[in-house]
Design a protein around this motif. Sequence first.
Motif, mmCIF file in Angstrom:
data_model
loop_
_atom_site.group_PDB
_atom_site.id
_atom_site.type_symbol
_atom_site.label_atom_id
_atom_site.label_comp_id
_atom_site.label_asym_id
_atom_site.label_seq_id
_atom_site.Cartn_x
_atom_site.Cartn_y
_atom_site.Cartn_z
ATOM 1 N N THR A 190 -20.909 -32.586 20.671
ATOM 2 C CA THR A 190 -20.694 -33.597 19.635
ATOM 3 C C THR A 190 -19.856 -33.081 18.463
ATOM 4 N N GLU A 191 -20.007 -31.820 18.100
ATOM 5 C CA GLU A 191 -19.258 -31.277 16.960
ATOM 6 C C GLU A 191 -17.764 -31.220 17.281
ATOM 7 N N GLN A 192 -17.409 -30.675 18.443
ATOM 8 C CA GLN A 192 -16.008 -30.603 18.835
ATOM 9 C C GLN A 192 -15.419 -32.001 19.014
ATOM 10 N N ALA A 193 -16.180 -32.888 19.637
ATOM 11 C CA ALA A 193 -15.702 -34.257 19.856
ATOM 12 C C ALA A 193 -15.428 -34.961 18.529
ATOM 13 N N ALA A 194 -16.268 -34.731 17.540
ATOM 14 C CA ALA A 194 -16.080 -35.362 16.230
ATOM 15 C C ALA A 194 -14.797 -34.870 15.564
ATOM 16 N N LYS A 195 -14.500 -33.585 15.699
ATOM 17 C CA LYS A 195 -13.264 -33.035 15.132
ATOM 18 C C LYS A 195 -12.040 -33.678 15.780
ATOM 19 N N LEU A 196 -12.085 -33.821 17.100
ATOM 20 C CA LEU A 196 -10.962 -34.410 17.819
ATOM 21 C C LEU A 196 -10.811 -35.892 17.463
ATOM 22 N N ALA A 197 -11.924 -36.575 17.333
ATOM 23 C CA ALA A 197 -11.895 -37.993 16.962
ATOM 24 C C ALA A 197 -11.288 -38.172 15.573
ATOM 25 N N ASP A 198 -11.685 -37.331 14.635
ATOM 26 C CA ASP A 198 -11.157 -37.418 13.272
ATOM 27 C C ASP A 198 -9.650 -37.163 13.246
ATOM 28 N N TYR A 199 -9.190 -36.210 14.044
ATOM 29 C CA TYR A 199 -7.759 -35.909 14.095
ATOM 30 C C TYR A 199 -6.986 -37.125 14.603
ATOM 31 N N CYS A 200 -7.482 -37.738 15.664
ATOM 32 C CA CYS A 200 -6.815 -38.912 16.226
ATOM 33 C C CYS A 200 -6.773 -40.053 15.212
ATOM 34 N N ASP A 201 -7.881 -40.291 14.545
ATOM 35 C CA ASP A 201 -7.935 -41.336 13.508
ATOM 36 C C ASP A 201 -6.911 -41.077 12.413
ATOM 37 N N SER A 202 -6.876 -39.853 11.930
ATOM 38 C CA SER A 202 -5.981 -39.483 10.841
ATOM 39 C C SER A 202 -4.512 -39.637 11.238
ATOM 40 N N THR A 203 -4.180 -39.227 12.451
ATOM 41 C CA THR A 203 -2.792 -39.305 12.919
ATOM 42 C C THR A 203 -2.334 -40.746 13.055
ATOM 43 N N LEU A 204 -3.180 -41.594 13.615
ATOM 44 C CA LEU A 204 -2.814 -42.998 13.776
ATOM 45 C C LEU A 204 -2.670 -43.695 12.425
ATOM 46 N N LYS A 205 -3.558 -43.385 11.491
ATOM 47 C CA LYS A 205 -3.465 -43.984 10.154
ATOM 48 C C LYS A 205 -2.185 -43.557 9.453
ATOM 49 N N LYS A 206 -1.825 -42.300 9.623
ATOM 50 C CA LYS A 206 -0.595 -41.800 9.014
ATOM 51 C C LYS A 206 0.620 -42.523 9.591
ATOM 52 N N SER A 207 0.641 -42.707 10.902
ATOM 53 C CA SER A 207 1.786 -43.374 11.534
ATOM 54 C C SER A 207 1.840 -44.851 11.163
ATOM 55 N N GLU A 208 0.693 -45.487 11.031
ATOM 56 C CA GLU A 208 0.679 -46.901 10.643
ATOM 57 C C GLU A 208 1.196 -47.071 9.216
ATOM 58 N N ALA A 209 0.815 -46.164 8.334
ATOM 59 C CA ALA A 209 1.289 -46.235 6.947
ATOM 60 C C ALA A 209 2.797 -46.009 6.882
ATOM 61 N N ALA A 210 3.285 -45.056 7.656
ATOM 62 C CA ALA A 210 4.721 -44.784 7.686
ATOM 63 C C ALA A 210 5.487 -45.977 8.244
ATOM 64 N N LYS A 211 4.952 -46.574 9.302
ATOM 65 C CA LYS A 211 5.592 -47.733 9.928
ATOM 66 C C LYS A 211 5.666 -48.898 8.941
ATOM 67 N N ALA A 212 4.584 -49.117 8.213
ATOM 68 C CA ALA A 212 4.536 -50.236 7.265
ATOM 69 C C ALA A 212 5.515 -50.063 6.110
ATOM 70 N N SER A 213 5.885 -48.827 5.811
ATOM 71 C CA SER A 213 6.786 -48.569 4.679
ATOM 72 C C SER A 213 8.254 -48.741 5.046
ATOM 73 N N LEU A 214 8.556 -48.924 6.332
ATOM 74 C CA LEU A 214 9.948 -49.019 6.772
ATOM 75 C C LEU A 214 10.528 -50.402 6.518
ATOM 76 N N GLY A 215 11.716 -50.438 5.970
ATOM 77 C CA GLY A 215 12.420 -51.700 5.811
ATOM 78 C C GLY A 215 13.158 -52.049 7.092
ATOM 79 N N ALA A 216 13.569 -53.298 7.216
ATOM 80 C CA ALA A 216 14.264 -53.743 8.424
ATOM 81 C C ALA A 216 15.533 -52.950 8.670
ATOM 82 N N ASP A 217 16.193 -52.523 7.606
ATOM 83 C CA ASP A 217 17.450 -51.787 7.749
ATOM 84 C C ASP A 217 17.224 -50.317 8.090
ATOM 85 N N GLN A 218 15.961 -49.885 8.124
ATOM 86 C CA GLN A 218 15.653 -48.488 8.450
ATOM 87 C C GLN A 218 15.259 -48.283 9.908
#
Length: 372
Positions: A190-218
Amino acid sequence: MRKHRRGLVLAAVLCTAILIYGCQKADIKETKETTPAQTETATVPPSESTGEKTRVFTDSAGREVTLPEDIQKIAPSGPLAQIVLYTVAPDKLAGLASDFSDGAKKYIDEKYWGLPKFGQFYGKNANLNMEALIAAKPDVIIDIGEAKKTVKEDMDALSKQLGIPVVFVEADLDSMSSAYKMLGEITGETEQAAKLADYCDSTLKKSEAAKASLGADQKKSVYFAIGDNGLHTNAEGSIHARVIEQIGAENAAKVDQASSGGGSEVSMEQLLLWQPDIILADSETLYQIITTDSVWAELNAVKEGHVYQIPSAPYSFMSNPPSVNRMIGILWLGNLVYPEQYHEDVKADVKTFYDLFYHVQLTDAQAEDIVQ
């Protein structure tokens, strides 16, 4: 993982398996649920025949599977399951679905190289080694991937025919975090699985935030070149090209998705019309072809030096197979295409990912070699 209902083993092999594993058969109960269920476990009394404590586990297909309370040996159903299980519980792998490639062995501890090879349990590439499976005596078989309509029937049939409990864990890019939490419940890690789950969550949130900041011309377009000559591709909407869309870029290949792993065939004429901003090559050989061939030189991305080889050891950053290896691919490609949005130290990201997921501490030189 694409699954196809097929015969799993020959009748003679089946009889052997049932005789050996008959006493270990799981008590599988069908459920009327049609959507993936939340993880649920309940301890049940020890088996009267073995004295072993068991528990009932509800998998992603809503199936109630009786498992040993303490899981020590796990068999992956195929290559995708093997990758994920290696990241969360490598020492509990009873065997492998496929051998590690020579390139992968640089980043995989040698003690895992010689594990028994079971092969793939079902599907069009099924090559199950029953003798190796019987000798290993796994506590459970774990199948990981996308759910198909017949997943309940497929898992029940596999468990019944092999006499070993089978658990299905749904895992695509979006659900990888919840998949790890479920695997923590199954394996006890459970400890290792939680670390991996948190990493996946963090990476997806980062990519979603970056995607949302892009303008159509970018918006930039990316062509994902595969095959011997680069004129096959993982088209728009393909699971193998999901990283492109996840970072907010456009897949240049707006053609029908291929039904096989070889990708969709395109022509140079189409490429000249699309004029992708960036070209990704899935091998060193293909990278050399694209960057040196006179025909490819007509593309702006080649002229401007925007051709990149996808890192592939121990597994591709983009796909092959489309599993958790794509998480580091999001940071690598995001930084490549949109450096202002990602601000990544890619070498540091690679070292962190390899340490957490592949259990190897890279040197600076190794990290440099991987990203180049």
